[in-house]
Design an enzyme around this catalytic site. Structure first.
Site, PDB file in Angstrom:
ATOM      1  N   ALA A  10       0.819  -1.222   0.000  1.00 37.45           N
ATOM      2  CA  ALA A  10       0.000   0.000   0.000  1.00 37.45           C
ATOM      3  C   ALA A  10       0.848   1.266   0.000  1.00 37.45           C
ATOM      4  O   ALA A  10       0.318   2.367   0.137  1.00 37.45           O
ATOM      5  CB  ALA A  10      -0.931  -0.007   1.213  1.00 37.45           C
ATOM      6  N   ASN A  86      -1.850  -7.442  -3.139  1.00 32.00           N
ATOM      7  CA  ASN A  86      -1.430  -6.538  -4.206  1.00 32.00           C
ATOM      8  C   ASN A  86       0.092  -6.454  -4.341  1.00 32.00           C
ATOM      9  O   ASN A  86       0.597  -6.226  -5.444  1.00 32.00           O
ATOM     10  CB  ASN A  86      -2.017  -5.146  -3.909  1.00 32.00           C
ATOM     11  CG  ASN A  86      -1.366  -4.052  -4.725  1.00 32.00           C
ATOM     12  OD1 ASN A  86      -1.595  -3.934  -5.926  1.00 32.00           O
ATOM     13  ND2 ASN A  86      -0.510  -3.250  -4.085  1.00 32.00           N
ATOM     14  N   TYR A 152       8.113 -12.980 -15.111  1.00 27.86           N
ATOM     15  CA  TYR A 152       7.010 -12.170 -14.559  1.00 27.86           C
ATOM     16  C   TYR A 152       5.673 -12.762 -15.008  1.00 27.86           C
ATOM     17  O   TYR A 152       4.760 -12.945 -14.190  1.00 27.86           O
ATOM     18  CB  TYR A 152       7.132 -10.702 -15.007  1.00 27.86           C
ATOM     19  CG  TYR A 152       5.977  -9.858 -14.495  1.00 27.86           C
ATOM     20  CD1 TYR A 152       5.824  -9.601 -13.140  1.00 27.86           C
ATOM     21  CD2 TYR A 152       5.013  -9.335 -15.368  1.00 27.86           C
ATOM     22  CE1 TYR A 152       4.758  -8.845 -12.652  1.00 27.86           C
ATOM     23  CE2 TYR A 152       3.944  -8.573 -14.898  1.00 27.86           C
ATOM     24  CZ  TYR A 152       3.822  -8.338 -13.540  1.00 27.86           C
ATOM     25  OH  TYR A 152       2.760  -7.605 -13.061  1.00 27.86           O
TER      26      TYR A 152
HETATM   27  P1  NDP Z   1       4.292  -0.241  -7.326  1.00 29.96           P
HETATM   28  O1  NDP Z   1       5.749  -0.537  -7.471  1.00 29.96           O
HETATM   29  O2  NDP Z   1       3.852   1.182  -7.319  1.00 29.96           O
HETATM   30  O3  NDP Z   1       3.731  -0.937  -5.997  1.00 29.96           O
HETATM   31  C1  NDP Z   1       4.185  -2.179  -5.556  1.00 29.96           C
HETATM   32  C2  NDP Z   1       3.880  -2.317  -4.076  1.00 29.96           C
HETATM   33  O4  NDP Z   1       4.293  -3.630  -3.646  1.00 29.96           O
HETATM   34  C3  NDP Z   1       4.615  -1.309  -3.222  1.00 29.96           C
HETATM   35  O5  NDP Z   1       3.752  -0.807  -2.230  1.00 29.96           O
HETATM   36  C4  NDP Z   1       5.726  -2.131  -2.576  1.00 29.96           C
HETATM   37  O6  NDP Z   1       6.003  -1.624  -1.288  1.00 29.96           O
HETATM   38  C5  NDP Z   1       5.060  -3.504  -2.474  1.00 29.96           C
HETATM   39  N1  NDP Z   1       6.056  -4.573  -2.393  1.00 29.96           N
HETATM   40  C6  NDP Z   1       6.925  -4.980  -3.362  1.00 29.96           C
HETATM   41  N2  NDP Z   1       7.705  -5.965  -2.903  1.00 29.96           N
HETATM   42  C7  NDP Z   1       7.323  -6.194  -1.615  1.00 29.96           C
HETATM   43  C8  NDP Z   1       7.770  -7.079  -0.597  1.00 29.96           C
HETATM   44  N3  NDP Z   1       8.775  -7.957  -0.822  1.00 29.96           N
HETATM   45  N4  NDP Z   1       7.164  -7.040   0.620  1.00 29.96           N
HETATM   46  C9  NDP Z   1       6.166  -6.172   0.863  1.00 29.96           C
HETATM   47  N5  NDP Z   1       5.690  -5.302  -0.063  1.00 29.96           N
HETATM   48  C10 NDP Z   1       6.280  -5.313  -1.281  1.00 29.96           C
HETATM   49  O7  NDP Z   1       3.579  -1.038  -8.507  1.00 29.96           O
HETATM   50  P2  NDP Z   1       2.040  -1.346  -8.823  1.00 29.96           P
HETATM   51  O8  NDP Z   1       1.140  -0.552  -7.976  1.00 29.96           O
HETATM   52  O9  NDP Z   1       1.900  -1.257 -10.287  1.00 29.96           O
HETATM   53  O10 NDP Z   1       1.988  -2.893  -8.424  1.00 29.96           O
HETATM   54  C11 NDP Z   1       0.962  -3.463  -7.630  1.00 29.96           C
HETATM   55  C12 NDP Z   1       0.558  -4.796  -8.223  1.00 29.96           C
HETATM   56  O11 NDP Z   1      -0.035  -4.577  -9.498  1.00 29.96           O
HETATM   57  C13 NDP Z   1       1.715  -5.782  -8.453  1.00 29.96           C
HETATM   58  O12 NDP Z   1       1.310  -7.067  -8.043  1.00 29.96           O
HETATM   59  C14 NDP Z   1       1.900  -5.736  -9.967  1.00 29.96           C
HETATM   60  O13 NDP Z   1       2.448  -6.924 -10.458  1.00 29.96           O
HETATM   61  C15 NDP Z   1       0.481  -5.514 -10.431  1.00 29.96           C
HETATM   62  N6  NDP Z   1       0.297  -4.994 -11.780  1.00 29.96           N
HETATM   63  C16 NDP Z   1       0.835  -3.785 -12.141  1.00 29.96           C
HETATM   64  C17 NDP Z   1       0.660  -3.305 -13.429  1.00 29.96           C
HETATM   65  C18 NDP Z   1       1.267  -2.013 -13.887  1.00 29.96           C
HETATM   66  O14 NDP Z   1       1.365  -1.786 -15.127  1.00 29.96           O
HETATM   67  N7  NDP Z   1       1.641  -1.095 -13.005  1.00 29.96           N
HETATM   68  C19 NDP Z   1      -0.130  -4.053 -14.420  1.00 29.96           C
HETATM   69  C20 NDP Z   1      -0.707  -5.272 -13.908  1.00 29.96           C
HETATM   70  C21 NDP Z   1      -0.499  -5.707 -12.642  1.00 29.96           C
HETATM   71  P3  NDP Z   1       7.458  -1.469  -0.638  1.00 29.96           P
HETATM   72  O15 NDP Z   1       8.434  -1.171  -1.741  1.00 29.96           O
HETATM   73  O16 NDP Z   1       7.282  -0.352   0.341  1.00 29.96           O
HETATM   74  O17 NDP Z   1       7.705  -2.781   0.035  1.00 29.96           O
END
Ligand code: NDP
Length: 257
Positions: A10, A86, A152
């Site tokens: 989030a 997410n 991926y």
């Molecule tokens: P962001 O990079 O903006 O958000 C990703 C979120 O995941 C961040 O809040 C990050 O928080 C968290 N995160 C990543 N790795 C970890 C971890 N190991 N532990 C805890 N939290 C983690 O990208 P999106 O909002 O785009 O991504 C959200 C989801 O949407 C993902 O599953 C992605 O695969 C999916 N998605 C995205 C698309 C796009 O084009 N953007 C298209 C289709 C699906 P922090 O770094 O603080 O840990």
């Protein structure tokens, strides 16, 4: 009593937009991610508008951390009505013979293992209460593949399979399981993470309008606000300038302003 949603990832992008959308509907929010400072800022922002917010920073790749989060939730946060899995990422964009195993493991551990750890520990309470909902953030990459998307795409195909099979395990317990499957989404850090912070490579949305993070949040809100007898199993959504993972109209941003 307001409902409680737990959103992983989030701190930015789709997860943050979804947190804001649920806050507007007066849901109670458990927000997680690794970046503690960001979580604090978001908690302050949402509490200032009257929301109840609990934050927890941990890495979803650690089963121990996922279990600890749920075991140690304060009593008033113990009933989770909705889990949104997410947290996830793409790392790298290389053909399979040039891929980096560290990047592969990071995607597999986050997108697949993180999701199943969180689901296991949150769904145990839902099974006890015989109610709840789980929404996984999948992707169009969970339905089709594209060049250099190899691992991926595999992780998101796994999310699709998990959504379907979790539903078979949980529907008899009154738990709704579904997923949202977006194509390209801007107002996220997705591209920046994929290209390991390389700002110029991350500029992939300059010649078309993709979805916005708030569009995906709206789809999730739709799923969560159906009557109890309705389960939306999947919402597959793309920007108008995208027809598939491999078909993009890159003739300019047609829908700005
Ligand atoms: P962001 O990079 O903006 O958000 C990703 C979120 O995941 C961040 O809040 C990050 O928080 C968290 N995160 C990543 N790795 C970890 C971890 N190991 N532990 C805890 N939290 C983690 O990208 P999106 O909002 O785009 O991504 C959200 C989801 O949407 C993902 O599953 C992605 O695969 C999916 N998605 C995205 C698309 C796009 O084009 N953007 C298209 C289709 C699906 P922090 O770094 O603080 O840990």
């Amino acid at each position: 009593m307001s409902k409680t949603v737990l959103i992983t990832g989030a701190t930015s992008g789709i997860g943050l937009a979804t947190a804001r959308a649920f806050a507007q509907m007066s849901w109670r929010l458990i927000l997680t991610g690794r970046r503690q400072e960001r979580l604090k800022q978001i908690q302050n922002e949402l509490q200032a508008t009257g929301s109840s917010v609990h934050v927890a920073s941990y890495d979803v790749r650690s089963e121990e951390a996922c279990q600890k989060l749920i075991l140690e939730l304060p009593a008033e946060w113990g009933t989770i009505d909705l889990l949104i899995n997410n947290a996830g990422l793409a790392r790298g964009f290389d053909p399979i013979h040039e891929g980096d195993s560290k990047a592969w493991n990071e995607m597999i551990d986050t997108n697949i293992k993180g999701l199943i750890y969180m689901t296991k520990y949150v769904s145990q309470g839902m099974v006890k209460r015989q109610s709840g909902q789980i929404i996984n953030v999948c992707s169009t990459a969970g339905h089709e593949v594209y060049p250099n998307g190899n691992v991926y795409c595999a992780t998101k195909h796994a999310v699709d399979a998990l959504t379907k099979s979790m539903r078979l395990d949980l529907y008899k317990h009154g738990i709704r399981v579904g997923q949202v499957s977006p194509a390209h989404v801007e107002e996220t850090e997705f591209a920046l993470v994929r290209f390991s912070g390389d700002q110029s490579r991350a500029k992939i949305y300059e010649d078309f309008n993709p979805l916005k993070s708030s569009d995906v949040a709206e789809a999730i809100v739709y799923m969560a606000t159906r009557p109890a007898h309705v389960n939306v199993q999947d919402i597959l959504l793309m920007g108008t300038q995208q027809a598939s993972s491999n078909h993009l109209d890159r003739s300019g941003r047609k829908y700005d302003g």
